[in-house]
Scaffold this motif. Structure first.
Motif, mmCIF file in Angstrom:
data_model
loop_
_atom_site.group_PDB
_atom_site.id
_atom_site.type_symbol
_atom_site.label_atom_id
_atom_site.label_comp_id
_atom_site.label_asym_id
_atom_site.label_seq_id
_atom_site.Cartn_x
_atom_site.Cartn_y
_atom_site.Cartn_z
ATOM 1 N N VAL A 28 0.839 -1.206 0.000
ATOM 2 C CA VAL A 28 0.000 0.000 0.000
ATOM 3 C C VAL A 28 0.869 1.249 0.000
ATOM 4 O O VAL A 28 0.569 2.229 -0.688
ATOM 5 C CB VAL A 28 -0.960 -0.035 1.202
ATOM 6 C CG1 VAL A 28 -1.567 1.325 1.450
ATOM 7 C CG2 VAL A 28 -2.061 -1.031 0.955
ATOM 8 N N GLY A 32 1.186 3.440 -3.663
ATOM 9 C CA GLY A 32 0.282 4.555 -3.446
ATOM 10 C C GLY A 32 0.247 5.550 -4.583
ATOM 11 O O GLY A 32 -0.628 6.399 -4.632
ATOM 12 N N GLY A 37 -3.945 4.604 -1.674
ATOM 13 C CA GLY A 37 -2.960 4.151 -0.692
ATOM 14 C C GLY A 37 -2.018 5.279 -0.369
ATOM 15 O O GLY A 37 -2.181 6.382 -0.855
#
Lengths: 144, 102, 122
Positions: A28, A32, A37
């Motif tokens: 995550v 991102g 995320g």
């Protein structure tokens, strides 16, 4: 605190689950840029994987995995990564936190911003993880 | 009696919120003030710039990440320091008690 | 009428959450339950911000090739999502501070009931 008897089934289940949560937290953070995320969510997931072991196994085993003396230095390092990135851009001739001026050779301004965002997300994730674990540790310590 | 006053306060608060929600626009309609491309005074809202230029500025697909990390980075630094301070407050509050006992 | 109720449905849930949070903060005597009420109240505010940011026919603010970014109507406004993203984590951290204070109070006064606490302080 009352003495708790650790259940082997719960410990086995959380040992099975914890690495996958940690891997998903790293995913995550690093993914991102392309999907929902980032540092805050990934740091929370990393803290969740550490707290799972802490809750299920007790203090002695979890200290081997992640010592509670490590939390405050890691939080400080996270803040310093963020602040240092901004200060580096300031010293390199731009504004504070203007990643376009980071001194990484061979990249133009948009790519520099890409890497700058990744660096500060790492700092945020480190701080969030360390602070959440440290709050839990302090509460356990304050209870007994 | 005291409970009665508190329940009365809660009902008044809920009624006020319901009254305020009557005037709100339907959720998610494109003509809402939140989703318009110009503000009340006719200037462009920052959301336009965020959507249109985020990829050109940082080569990052996720606009929320760009807004969080680049356009509002000083704000995020403040938030991070708030989180750090919260951790330090817990540390100091609960460690002091431990030292007093010993 | 049905249209009115269904069009505002996100706000009704927000109002329910805010009312539950205020109930917890005002009626309950236990300080832990008051703190939980505070947290529910905060969740209501976050839900409100996220729900006003939604837009029919638009996608999440992640650039994809199917929707050109030159057309603003294709994407939701990313600003409320950003603000709430930080607000959630900061909320968790401040909740930790509140519980640390409660633990300190309990260690000193041996109670978390508000009335007993007021009597013991005097």
């Amino acid at each position: 605190m009352k003495k708790r008897v650790a259940s082997p089934i719960v410990l086995l289940g959380s040992r099975l689950l914890s690495p996958y949560i940690m891997l998903f937290g790293l995913y995550v953070i690093f993914h991102g840029h392309y999907s929902p995320g980032g540092g805050f969510q990934g740091g929370t997931l990393l803290a969740a994987s550490l707290l799972l072991i802490r809750i299920s196994s007790g203090r002695r085993i979890s200290r081997i995995q992640f010592s509670d003396y490590l939390t405050t230095p890691l939080a400080v390092i996270g803040v310093l990564i963020y602040f240092g990135t901004g200060l580096t851009a300031l010293l390199a001739g731009g504004y504070f936190l203007d990643y376009g001026q980071l001194p990484i050779p061979g990249l133009d301004a948009p790519d520099l911003r890409y890497w700058g965002i990744l660096i500060i997300e790492l700092g945020i994730g480190l701080t969030v993880m360390a602070v959440l674990v440290s709050i839990f540790d302090d509460m356990i310590r304050g209870e007994d | 009696m005291k409970n009665f006053i508190q329940f009365f306060l809660i009902i008044c608060f809920t009624g006020l919120l319901l009254f305020a929600a009557m005037d709100l626009p339907y959720r998610g309609e494109a003509g809402n003030q939140m989703n318009r491309e110009t503000s009340i005074t006719g200037t462009e809202v920052p959301g336009n710039y965020y959507v249109q230029e985020a990829y050109n500025d940082a080569h990052t697909n996720n606009m929320v990440t760009v807004v969080l990390g680049d356009y509002r980075s000083v704000d995020t630094l403040g938030e991070q320091i708030v989180i750090f301070t919260a951790g330090m407050i817990c540390f100091l509050l609960l460690r002091k008690h431990e030292e007093e006992e010993e | 009428m049905v249209d009115f109720v269904l069009g505002h449905y996100a706000y009704w849930f927000t109002i329910i959450l805010l009312a539950i949070g205020l109930y917890g903060m005002l009626i309950k005597d236990n300080l832990v339950k008051k703190t939980i009420g505070l947290s529910i109240f905060q969740t209501g505010v976050i839900l409100f911000f996220v729900s006003i940011a939604s837009k029919w026919g638009a996608t999440v603010p992640v650039k994809s090739d199917e929707f050109p970014v030159t057309e603003v109507a294709n994407y939701m406004n990313p600003l409320p999502h950003t603000l709430m993203l930080t607000a959630i984590v900061v909320g968790v951290a401040t909740l930790g501070v509140a519980f640390a204070l409660l633990i300190t109070i309990y260690n000193r006064y041996e109670t978390l009931n508000e009335q007993e606490l007021l009597e013991k302080i005097q």
